[in-house]
Each structure stands twice: as structure tokens, then as C-alpha cells.
Design a protein around this motif. Structure first.
Motif, PDB file in Angstrom:
ATOM      1  N   GLY A 215       0.827  -1.205   0.000  1.00  0.00           N
ATOM      2  CA  GLY A 215       0.000   0.000   0.000  1.00  0.00           C
ATOM      3  C   GLY A 215       0.858   1.250   0.000  1.00  0.00           C
ATOM      4  O   GLY A 215       2.096   1.190   0.072  1.00  0.00           O
ATOM      5  N   ILE A 216       0.205   2.393  -0.052  1.00  0.00           N
ATOM      6  CA  ILE A 216       0.920   3.668  -0.195  1.00  0.00           C
ATOM      7  C   ILE A 216       0.843   4.536   1.047  1.00  0.00           C
ATOM      8  O   ILE A 216       1.348   5.656   1.034  1.00  0.00           O
ATOM      9  CB  ILE A 216       0.356   4.470  -1.392  1.00  0.00           C
ATOM     10  CG1 ILE A 216      -1.130   4.809  -1.154  1.00  0.00           C
ATOM     11  CG2 ILE A 216       0.555   3.726  -2.694  1.00  0.00           C
ATOM     12  CD1 ILE A 216      -1.705   5.748  -2.188  1.00  0.00           C
ATOM     13  N   LEU A 217       0.244   4.021   2.137  1.00  0.00           N
ATOM     14  CA  LEU A 217       0.054   4.887   3.305  1.00  0.00           C
ATOM     15  C   LEU A 217       1.390   5.352   3.869  1.00  0.00           C
ATOM     16  O   LEU A 217       1.554   6.525   4.219  1.00  0.00           O
ATOM     17  CB  LEU A 217      -0.750   4.152   4.379  1.00  0.00           C
ATOM     18  CG  LEU A 217      -1.035   4.964   5.648  1.00  0.00           C
ATOM     19  CD1 LEU A 217      -1.824   6.215   5.304  1.00  0.00           C
ATOM     20  CD2 LEU A 217      -1.769   4.123   6.684  1.00  0.00           C
ATOM     21  N   GLY A 218       2.359   4.434   3.974  1.00  0.00           N
ATOM     22  CA  GLY A 218       3.662   4.825   4.497  1.00  0.00           C
ATOM     23  C   GLY A 218       4.314   5.903   3.651  1.00  0.00           C
ATOM     24  O   GLY A 218       4.896   6.861   4.184  1.00  0.00           O
ATOM     25  N   ILE A 379       4.753   2.210   8.999  1.00  0.00           N
ATOM     26  CA  ILE A 379       4.252   3.576   8.816  1.00  0.00           C
ATOM     27  C   ILE A 379       5.063   4.501   9.729  1.00  0.00           C
ATOM     28  O   ILE A 379       5.162   4.247  10.929  1.00  0.00           O
ATOM     29  CB  ILE A 379       2.758   3.673   9.164  1.00  0.00           C
ATOM     30  CG1 ILE A 379       1.958   2.593   8.415  1.00  0.00           C
ATOM     31  CG2 ILE A 379       2.229   5.061   8.826  1.00  0.00           C
ATOM     32  CD1 ILE A 379       2.024   2.698   6.928  1.00  0.00           C
ATOM     33  N   PRO A 380       5.680   5.560   9.200  1.00  0.00           N
ATOM     34  CA  PRO A 380       6.477   6.450  10.065  1.00  0.00           C
ATOM     35  C   PRO A 380       5.596   7.155  11.080  1.00  0.00           C
ATOM     36  O   PRO A 380       4.517   7.650  10.762  1.00  0.00           O
ATOM     37  CB  PRO A 380       7.105   7.428   9.069  1.00  0.00           C
ATOM     38  CG  PRO A 380       6.212   7.394   7.872  1.00  0.00           C
ATOM     39  CD  PRO A 380       5.677   6.002   7.797  1.00  0.00           C
ATOM     40  N   GLY A 381       6.081   7.177  12.328  1.00  0.00           N
ATOM     41  CA  GLY A 381       5.323   7.817  13.391  1.00  0.00           C
ATOM     42  C   GLY A 381       5.786   9.216  13.716  1.00  0.00           C
ATOM     43  O   GLY A 381       5.094   9.951  14.424  1.00  0.00           O
ATOM     44  N   SER A 382       6.955   9.596  13.228  1.00  0.00           N
ATOM     45  CA  SER A 382       7.479  10.932  13.492  1.00  0.00           C
ATOM     46  C   SER A 382       8.410  11.313  12.348  1.00  0.00           C
ATOM     47  O   SER A 382       8.711  10.498  11.469  1.00  0.00           O
ATOM     48  CB  SER A 382       8.226  10.983  14.828  1.00  0.00           C
ATOM     49  OG  SER A 382       9.404  10.190  14.781  1.00  0.00           O
ATOM     50  N   MET A 383       8.888  12.549  12.394  1.00  0.00           N
ATOM     51  CA  MET A 383       9.748  13.040  11.325  1.00  0.00           C
ATOM     52  C   MET A 383      11.163  12.485  11.411  1.00  0.00           C
ATOM     53  O   MET A 383      11.948  12.669  10.482  1.00  0.00           O
ATOM     54  CB  MET A 383       9.790  14.569  11.358  1.00  0.00           C
ATOM     55  CG  MET A 383       8.446  15.209  11.079  1.00  0.00           C
ATOM     56  SD  MET A 383       8.503  16.995  11.121  1.00  0.00           S
ATOM     57  CE  MET A 383       6.764  17.389  10.793  1.00  0.00           C
ATOM     58  N   GLY A 384      11.498  11.812  12.497  1.00  0.00           N
ATOM     59  CA  GLY A 384      12.811  11.211  12.625  1.00  0.00           C
ATOM     60  C   GLY A 384      12.849   9.746  12.289  1.00  0.00           C
ATOM     61  O   GLY A 384      13.932   9.141  12.254  1.00  0.00           O
ATOM     62  N   ASP A 385      11.671   9.129  12.050  1.00  0.00           N
ATOM     63  CA  ASP A 385      11.621   7.710  11.693  1.00  0.00           C
ATOM     64  C   ASP A 385      12.003   7.505  10.234  1.00  0.00           C
ATOM     65  O   ASP A 385      11.843   8.409   9.397  1.00  0.00           O
ATOM     66  CB  ASP A 385      10.222   7.147  11.937  1.00  0.00           C
ATOM     67  CG  ASP A 385       9.854   7.140  13.410  1.00  0.00           C
ATOM     68  OD1 ASP A 385      10.783   7.224  14.245  1.00  0.00           O
ATOM     69  OD2 ASP A 385       8.649   7.071  13.727  1.00  0.00           O
TER      70      ASP A 385
END
Length: 438
Positions: A215-218, A379-385
């Protein structure tokens, strides 16, 4: 009263009227007609090529929004799912449903004992088909202890077959789905157990090695994080730089050098900014690799010249009378700029900013240099992931050999184009609604 207005034919030098050569006039009109035809042909050619491109993308990608499911009668044994009888969702979610699903397939097609045939039978279902059974049980725990008909996701090859991408007329050796698998699928189809649903997983899942689960969510979340960092950095810096250069900076050699460099940076290949980000942000400062934080900083460097140039043009378009009127009633230079000139120039500044952000959204090369090309399933949870962005996700899927990724690639391109169209439409609306003509 005598009319002394000269006739147009008498406006030539001397007393004789101006003579127009009919042949020259005919040639001039013919040239103008040809020029209009050339322009119309160019426009029609561009529209035709665009239509062919969109038709090619849509024809390959629209099937990705639909997924094939198979209805399976699964015996949901209590001893397997909830042996302690707690009926808690945590225990139901932790149970193993893969064995139940395989038992249901063997009951559907008895007499299959060989290891190869079993592997083929299990292979007609997706690798995560057991999660469909688990979700059905979690949605309705009363199913435990009964035999329920559950729609489970088919494999990528089966999905491609029912979408017409795999032909059964092809020799078996050249076909991914073998004859014995076709016989099982024919049985399911005869019993009306083949259904198609809207592929919501395409929008809610992250990347996967299996096409039916990808999928494209990430990538979308990564793109939003990256664009947020880009906007937060380049908009204030770009606008303030434009204000200084246009309103406060003296005209000298240094400002000329700055202006020339800004114009040159707007034409620098984007991969150069990726190399700069790799050398400065990753190697020197040690920021996390593949993170939207670094990606946004790199794209901010690339977008800054565009925003500065657009903002200067918007500020320059404000008439000098506005500045003179503000200064005439006692406003300071700072008040004149921020209270009068900047609000009037803001529609043009916002338009340039949105177009610059749209350009950043479609960039791939600079992000490849900082590691955002990695396979990221979470799925990234923050801008540093660790994360990837939509253009890079398209690049990764386009390089995958599985047939299912072909339609996923085209579908992701459609989503990216939709984002770009929306952003450009917002820019046009802002310009039409707030722009003033002086």
C-alpha cells in the motif's frame, strides 16, 4: 463645413496616396495563417501526447483499486482459537488462523496429499489471508465454534488471472498459474465464491514484498512529513530573503552576486542538492538516514530559489504609489513593507510557494542520495523515523518483477498526479481570487 481629416490613403509622404502591393499583403496574411496553424498544431500535439500518457497510466492502474477475494468455509475451532475460553480480544488476536485456513482448503479439495500440490493449493491465497480470518473473528467473536464463510484475499497471481492479465490459452510452462490451480479456481468460480472488493488496503497499508499487501500509506505519510519540513523552512526564509533583496538591500556588487547565484541555483540539477544533503546533513551533522527531517531540509534547499524568485516578482508587481502613500502619511519603511506591500503581494507569494512545493513533491533524485530509497514496511510515526515518499515508492515498485506491482505503480502515479493537480488548482484559485490588477 469642410472636413480636413486626411484619408488613410493620403498619409504617405508626398501628395500621392499610399499604394499597397496586393501580393505582399497576401503573403503576409498567409504567414500569419501558417503561424496560427503551427501554434494550434503544437497545442493539439501536446494535448494528444498528454491524453495518451494518461490513458496508458489509467488503463494499467485502475485495476489496482480492486482486489480479488475467495469465499472459504472455515471451521473456527474453539480449541485452536480460544482454548482457555476467555473470549478476550487479545487471546483471539493471538491465535493461529493459518492452520484453520489450510484445513478448510483441504476439506474443499480432498485427496491432495503431495507436498507440491499442497503448496500450490495454499498458494492460491494471499500470504496474509489468515489475517482476514482473524479480523472476521475479532469483528464478531460469536463466530468462534462455528463454520463461517469468510472472504480471504487471493494471491497476486490469482488476482492477475481474474483481472485478465494472465491468459489460460498460454502453454502451461509459460504460465504462472498451472492447470491444476486453474481447475481449483474454476470450482470456486462455478460455486460463486470469487468476489471482488474495493482495495482499501492499497490506501491503508505500508509497503510489502507481496503485491497484494502493498500500500501507499507509508509513502503518503512520509511525503506529508517531508513537505511539512520543507514548507516550514523554505517559506519564511524565502519570503524574508525576497523582502530584503527587493525592499532594503542596496544596489551594489554584493547584492548583484547574490541575485545571480539565486537565479543559478534555480537551474541546478536536483541531484546536486541530494549530494549536498548527504555531505552536510548526514556525514557532517550525523542526522538520521532515510528520515523525513533530512529529506525536508534537502528539498527546502532546492525549493528556496523558486520561492525567492516568485516572491520578488510578487513584491515588484505592487505599484510604487502604495509605498509612496504609506511613507507620505508617516509610516516607517518597515511598516510600509509589512503592513501594505507584503499583504498585497501575498497572493503571488503563495502561488509561487505552492508551485515550488508541487515541484518538491515530485522529486526523487535528491531523496535517493540520502537513503530514502530503502524498503520501509512500517508507517512512520514521526519526522525522525525511517520513511520513503511517494515518488520513491513508485520508483521501487517500477523495478519489481511481480505483475501486481505494475498496476500498483500506475495506481500510485495516479494518486501522485491527483496531489499535483490539487496543489496547482489551489495555486490557480488563490491567484484568481486574491490577485489585484493594477
Amino acid at each position: 463645413m469642410t472636413d480636413n481629416t486626411p484619408h488613410p490613403e493620403d498619409l504617405s509622404t508626398g501628395a500621392s496616396p499610399l499604394k499597397i502591393n496586393p501580393l505582399l499583403l497576401k503573403k503576409r496574411n498567409a504567414r500569419e495563417t501558417r503561424f496560427r496553424l503551427y501554434g494550434l498544431t503544437a497545442v493539439l500535439t501536446a494535448v494528444l501526447v498528454l491524453c495518451l500518457l494518461l490513458t496508458s497510466i489509467i488503463s494499467k492502474g485502475y485495476t489496482a483499486f480492486e482486489q480479488t477475494y475467495i469465499l472459504i468455509d472455515v471451521r473456527l475451532n474453539t480449541q485452536t482459537i480460544d482454548p482457555k475460553g476467555t473470549n478476550r480480544l487479545e487471546d483471539l488476536a493471538a491465535a493461529s488462523y493459518k492452520g484453520l485456513l489450510r484445513d478448510a482448503l483441504r476439506e474443499q479439495f480432498p485427496g491432495i496429499d503431495g507436498r507440491r500440490e499442497k503448496r500450490q493449493l495454499y498458494g492460491i491465497l494471499g500470504t496474509a489471508a489468515d489475517y482476514d480470518v482473524r479480523d472476521a473473528v475479532l469483528d464478531n467473536p460469536k463466530l468462534v465454534g462455528t463454520t463461517a464463510t469468510i472472504a480471504v484475499k487471493a494471491s497476486d497471481d490469482v488476482d492477475s488471472y481474474f483481472k485478465g492479465y494472465i491468459s489460460r490459452d498460454v502453454p502451461e510452462d509459460n504460465r504462472k498459474i498451472k492447470d491444476v490451480e486453474l481447475s481449483w479456481l474454476d470450482t470456486f468460480e462455478t460455486d460463486d465464491r470469487i468476489i471482488k472488493k474495493f482495495n482499501m488496503d492499497f490506501f491503508t497499508n505500508g509497503d510489502s514484498r507481496e503485491p497484494e499487501e502493498a500500500g501507499i500509506l507509508g509513502a503518503v505519510i512520509g511525503s506529508l512529513y517531508t513537505l511539512a519540513i520543507t514548507l516550514a523552512l523554505c517559506f519564511p526564509i524565502g519570503v524574508l530573503t525576497a523582502i530584503y533583496l527587493e525592499e532594503f538591500a542596496p544596489t551594489n556588487r554584493w547584492t548583484d552576486i547574490i541575485e545571480v547565484n539565486i537565479n543559478n541555483l534555480a537551474a541546478v540539477p536536483s541531484i546536486v542538492f541530494g549530494l549536498l544533503g548527504l555531505a552536510i546533513f548526514l556525514n557532517f551533522f550525523g542526522l538520521p538516514r532515510s528520515a523525513p527531517l533530512v529529506g525536508g531540509m534537502v528539498l527546502a534547499l532546492m525549493t528556496l530559489p523558486t520561492i525567492i524568485i516568485a516572491s520578488r516578482a510578487a513584491l515588484k508587481a505592487v505599484p510604487p504609489s502604495i509605498r509612496e502613500a504609506a511613507l507620505g502619511i508617516g509610516a516607517s519603511r518597515m511598516q510600509t513593507v509589512f503592513h501594505h506591500v507584503l499583504p498585497l503581494a501575498m497572493p503571488g507569494i503563495l502561488t509561487g510557494t505552492i508551485l515550488g512545493m508541487a515541484q518538491a513533491l515530485g522529486e526523487t533524485a535528491p531523496l535517493l542520495m540520502i537513503g530514502m530509497v530503502a524498503f520501509i514496511a512500517d508507517i512512520p510515526g514521526s519526522m525522525g523515523d525511517a520513511a520513503t515518499v511517494l515518488p520513491v515508492q513508485i520508483f521501487l515498485w517500477a523495478d519489481s518483477p511481480e505483475r501486481g506491482f505494475v498496476e500498483k505503480t500506475s495506481a500510485a502515479i495516479m494518486v501522485l498526479l491527483a496531489f499535483l493537480v490539487v496543489m496547482n488548482a489551489i495555486a490557480v484559485i488563490l491567484r484568481k481570487r486574491f490577485e489585484r490588477r493594477w
